[in-house]
Enzyme design. Structure first.
Site, PDB file in Angstrom:
ATOM      1  N   ASP A  29      -9.355  -3.533  -0.732  1.00  0.00           N
ATOM      2  CA  ASP A  29      -8.910  -2.417  -1.549  1.00  0.00           C
ATOM      3  C   ASP A  29     -10.138  -1.764  -2.180  1.00  0.00           C
ATOM      4  O   ASP A  29     -11.226  -2.358  -2.213  1.00  0.00           O
ATOM      5  CB  ASP A  29      -7.954  -2.940  -2.629  1.00  0.00           C
ATOM      6  CG  ASP A  29      -7.295  -1.816  -3.411  1.00  0.00           C
ATOM      7  OD1 ASP A  29      -7.033  -0.761  -2.825  1.00  0.00           O
ATOM      8  OD2 ASP A  29      -7.059  -2.001  -4.616  1.00  0.00           O
ATOM      9  N   ASP A  68     -10.078   0.713  -5.423  1.00  0.00           N
ATOM     10  CA  ASP A  68     -10.007   0.715  -6.888  1.00  0.00           C
ATOM     11  C   ASP A  68      -9.696  -0.684  -7.408  1.00  0.00           C
ATOM     12  O   ASP A  68      -8.728  -1.317  -6.977  1.00  0.00           O
ATOM     13  CB  ASP A  68      -8.923   1.690  -7.367  1.00  0.00           C
ATOM     14  CG  ASP A  68      -9.287   3.133  -7.077  1.00  0.00           C
ATOM     15  OD1 ASP A  68     -10.379   3.549  -7.487  1.00  0.00           O
ATOM     16  OD2 ASP A  68      -8.485   3.829  -6.431  1.00  0.00           O
TER      17      ASP A  68
END
Length: 259
Positions: free
Chosen positions: A13, A15
């Site tokens: 991922d 963020d």
């Protein structure tokens, strides 16, 4: 836990794992450098559908994080891939930004508000009452309802922002129709990403900061999962879920030596 095969491919991922509120997380640059040098397939994933891979490449580069465009996989790209598989050359009424509209144009979709095959809801900072009203009426008239991701809120320097999941709930309340969410935790997004880089789930790992999207999606796609504590999930939150990651680490820096 059963012993797994060595990790040959990585999905992470963005963020909360690589960056936080526009600032690189310590260790992210070294982790990405190791990945590039290793030659192992990898993808940086995001449920945010606002930006194109080119946009995200430029934004990350300004922070000192080098991620080639072809190594970025967004919920907008996953949504476009899904629609292209389901109904090639279709039409859609879209609420979203360039990341989503560009992805749909690239698969040959026509964007229209006249009897579209789909209403596609994505992320935007300018949700309008007029656009939502049109979406509701088109769904009532028979358009199929698709949403890029189920995230209810998104981060900002000022605090939480309403995201796609919250707006989808409004449309669902008005129409009685639930959307099909393409992004995490739907394993479809992960499998499509793995296929894009020629990777296999049994030798791949997913790194994320959320149990309900990143870890769940990785788990359901059959990957090894790593939860980092630099984002939304705190240590006490982990045991509240009926599933566990393969491993919990403080940050991405703790995973550099695994590459």
């Amino acid at each position: 836990m059963a012993e797994r095969k060595p990790i040959e491919s990585w999905l992470t991922d963005m963020d909360g794992v690589l960056i936080h509120e526009g600032t690189p997380i310590p260790g992210a640059d070294e982790f990405l450098k190791r990945l590039r040098e290793s030659g192992k397939p990898f993808l940086v994933l995001t449920n945010n559908s606002i930006y194109t891979p080119r946009d995200l490449h430029a934004r990350l580069s300004r922070m000192g994080l080098v991620v080639p465009e072809e190594n970025i996989w967004t919920s907008a790209l996953a949504t476009a891939k899904f629609l292209d598989d389901q109904r090639p050359g279709g039409t859609a009424y879209v609420i979203g930004e360039a990341g989503l509209t560009t992805a749909l144009h690239d698969i040959g979709y026509i964007l229209s508000d006249v009897e579209p095959d789909y209403v596609v809801l994505g992320e935007t900072r300018t949700y309008s009452f007029e656009a939502l009203t049109k979406a509701i009426r088109l769904i009532d008239a028979g358009a199929r309802f698709i949403a890029t991701n189920p995230d209810e809120v998104g981060p900002s320097a000022e605090g939480a922002l309403p995201a796609t999941g919250s707006v989808a709930a409004l449309i669902t309340k008005a129409t009685g129709k639930d959307p099909y969410f393409v992004g995490k935790p739907n394993p479809l997004m992960m499998r499509a990403g793995l296929n894009a880089i020629g990777a296999h789930s049994e030798t791949s790992a997913m790194i994320g900061d959320r149990m309900d999207t990143d870890v769940l999606a990785g788990l359901e796609a059959g990957m090894e999962t790593f939860l980092v504590l630099t984002g939304l999930t705190q240590p006490d939150d982990v045991e509240r879920h009926p599933f566990l990651p393969s491993r919990v680490v403080n940050s991405i820096a703790d995973l550099v030596d695994l590459i």
